[in-house]
Design an enzyme around this catalytic site. Structure first.
Site, PDB file in Angstrom:
ATOM      1  N   ASP A  78      61.980-164.291 -37.792  1.00  0.00           N
ATOM      2  CA  ASP A  78      61.773-165.685 -37.668  1.00  0.00           C
ATOM      3  C   ASP A  78      62.254-166.530 -39.112  1.00  0.00           C
ATOM      4  O   ASP A  78      62.232-166.217 -39.743  1.00  0.00           O
ATOM      5  CB  ASP A  78      60.371-166.077 -37.406  1.00  0.00           C
ATOM      6  CG  ASP A  78      59.354-165.782 -38.431  1.00  0.00           C
ATOM      7  OD1 ASP A  78      59.397-164.661 -38.794  1.00  0.00           O
ATOM      8  OD2 ASP A  78      58.651-166.417 -38.706  1.00  0.00           O
ATOM      9  N   GLU A 135      56.520-164.533 -38.667  1.00  0.00           N
ATOM     10  CA  GLU A 135      55.772-164.072 -39.755  1.00  0.00           C
ATOM     11  C   GLU A 135      55.196-165.449 -40.435  1.00  0.00           C
ATOM     12  O   GLU A 135      54.309-165.817 -41.022  1.00  0.00           O
ATOM     13  CB  GLU A 135      56.635-163.037 -40.805  1.00  0.00           C
ATOM     14  CG  GLU A 135      55.993-162.607 -42.126  1.00  0.00           C
ATOM     15  CD  GLU A 135      55.746-163.610 -43.080  1.00  0.00           C
ATOM     16  OE1 GLU A 135      54.450-163.554 -43.584  1.00  0.00           O
ATOM     17  OE2 GLU A 135      56.687-164.624 -43.366  1.00  0.00           O
TER      18      GLU A 135
HETATM   19 ZN    ZN Z   1      58.684-167.501 -46.210  1.00  0.00          ZN
HETATM   20 ZN    ZN Z   2      59.403-164.475 -45.820  1.00  0.00          ZN
END
Ligand code: ZN
Ligand code: ZN
Length: 394
Positions: A78, A135
């Protein structure tokens, strides 16, 4: 051919993957273009995979010829909601930007997939590839686990990396390893201080939540500075505060929220409790009330010392010994790789990779953040070497 040379043969491909991904950054749990790109590449390599595991996560499997254990290699996919300002030829084509280097992680893992597939006949056991969403939030790792990413076959170890400059003083191409607590838990709290509103000229007629909030916020800093051992890493930050409508009115309530960082599970629990208790005592002492909520985010990221020692031997085959740096002080940022490391032994490592723009090194999450592509092959080699050695020795 040596593993390193095999990876080197795919270096340009790894860079191309990264540049393609860099142009289509997506944010959060659903990354349709990114996931389709990764799935397409895995399909071309003939690697079976399951899509939409934890949002847009992908779980791929390379089964060795000889039965053995299963190790997982993890990359996050991401990006961030930042408009890119690098003027690179392959800069983002969307409102988002890969300003943390997750495009490189994905490309390095695709490189590992390619080389491991080539070496399938030599593999003892299996390698599972985890391409993870979100994440940067709200977190894809936990969802992937809930949706069975570690089952069939059962994952018994996990390895992953972060590139860029997350590790502080780790230079380009250097590897940062840590034998224990490496990154912090990232928790959040919300406090509502409730008083009784009145005219600003007659405070005795009410209960002032602004003065209470001021006392509480100052006192919260003493949890770290006065109640915790000085060598124990922890942070309490109030990042947002809201209260009041006019200069001469004492409001009914003030709300504020903040982040709490710790690297130890017990310290984490203690902070969650003490922030609430201290807040409540001060508010009661000043005739007010509080509502307190604590939200557990990513847990502390803790590496397994034995696995890390084994990985260190693998890393020495890839980079010079002097380029392996021990991370002795934890990073207070968080990482949801921590969820995978809660389940099985493994290690997370840093791989230094930073490109300066006009002599300035821009940090992660900055619109001018850049990476040195010459390091990517090293990342792939570390993943492949680490996985193959662990399977061979366990
Ligand atoms: Zn980051
Ligand atoms: Zn990262």
């Amino acid at each position: 051919m040596e593993l390193g040379d095999q990876v080197k043969a795919y270096e340009q491909q790894i860079i191309r993957w990264r540049r393609d991904l860099h142009q289509i950054p997506e944010v959060g749990l659903y990354l349709p273009k990114t996931a389709a790109y990764v799935a397409g590449e895995l399909k071309m390599m003939g690697i079976p995979h399951r899509e939409n595991v934890g949002g847009s996560g992908i779980v791929a499997l390379i089964e060795g010829n000889t039965p053995g254990k299963t190790i997982a290699l993890r990359a996050d996919m991401d990006a961030l909601a930042i408009r890119e300002e690098t003027e690179l030829a392959y800069a983002s084509t969307t409102e988002n930007m890969h300003a943390c280097g997750h495009d490189a992680h994905t490309a390095m893992l695709l490189g590992a997939a390619r080389v491991l597939k080539d070496n399938q006949h030599l593999l003892k056991g299996n390698v599972k590839l985890l391409f993870q969403a979100a994440e940067e939030g709200p977190g894809g790792a936990k969802l992937m686990l809930e949706e069975g990413a570690f089952e069939n076959p059962k994952v018994e170890a996990v390895l992953g990396l972060h590139t860029g400059a997350v590790g502080g003083n780790i230079q380009n191409g250097q590897v940062g390893v840590c034998f224990g607590k490496m990154m912090a838990a990232m928790d959040r709290f919300v406090i509502k201080v409730i008083g009784k509103g009145c005219h600003g000229a007659y405070p005795e007629k009410g209960v002032d939540p602004i003065v209470m909030a001021a006392q509480i916020i100052t006192a919260l800093q003493t949890l770290v500075s006065r109640e915790l051992q000085a060598t124990e890493p922890a942070v309490v930050t109030v990042g947002k505060i809201h209260g009041g409508t006019a200069f001469n009115i004492i409001p009914d309530a003030v709300e504020f929220e903040g982040t709490v960082r710790s690297t130890d599970y017990q310290v984490r629990e203690w902070l969650a409790k003490r922030i609430g208790d201290l807040t409540e005592s001060i508010a009661h002492g000043m005739r007010g009330e509080v509502e307190y909520e604590f939200f557990y985010g990513y847990p502390p990221l803790v590496n397994d010392p034995n696995f890390t020692r084994e990985f260190l031997q693998s890393a020495k085959k890839v980079v010079a010994e002097e380029d392996i740096v021990e991370v002795k002080i934890p990073v207070m940022g968080g990482e949801d790789m921590a969820y995978f490391l809660e389940q099985v032994p493994g290690t997370y490592f840093f791989l230094g990779s930073i490109m300066k723009l006009e002599d300035v090194q821009y940090p992660h999450h900055n619109s001018r953040f850049m990476l040195d592509e010459s390091v990517f092959a090293t990342g792939t080699s570390l993943l492949v070497q680490g996985a193959m050695d662990w399977l061979e020795n366990n």
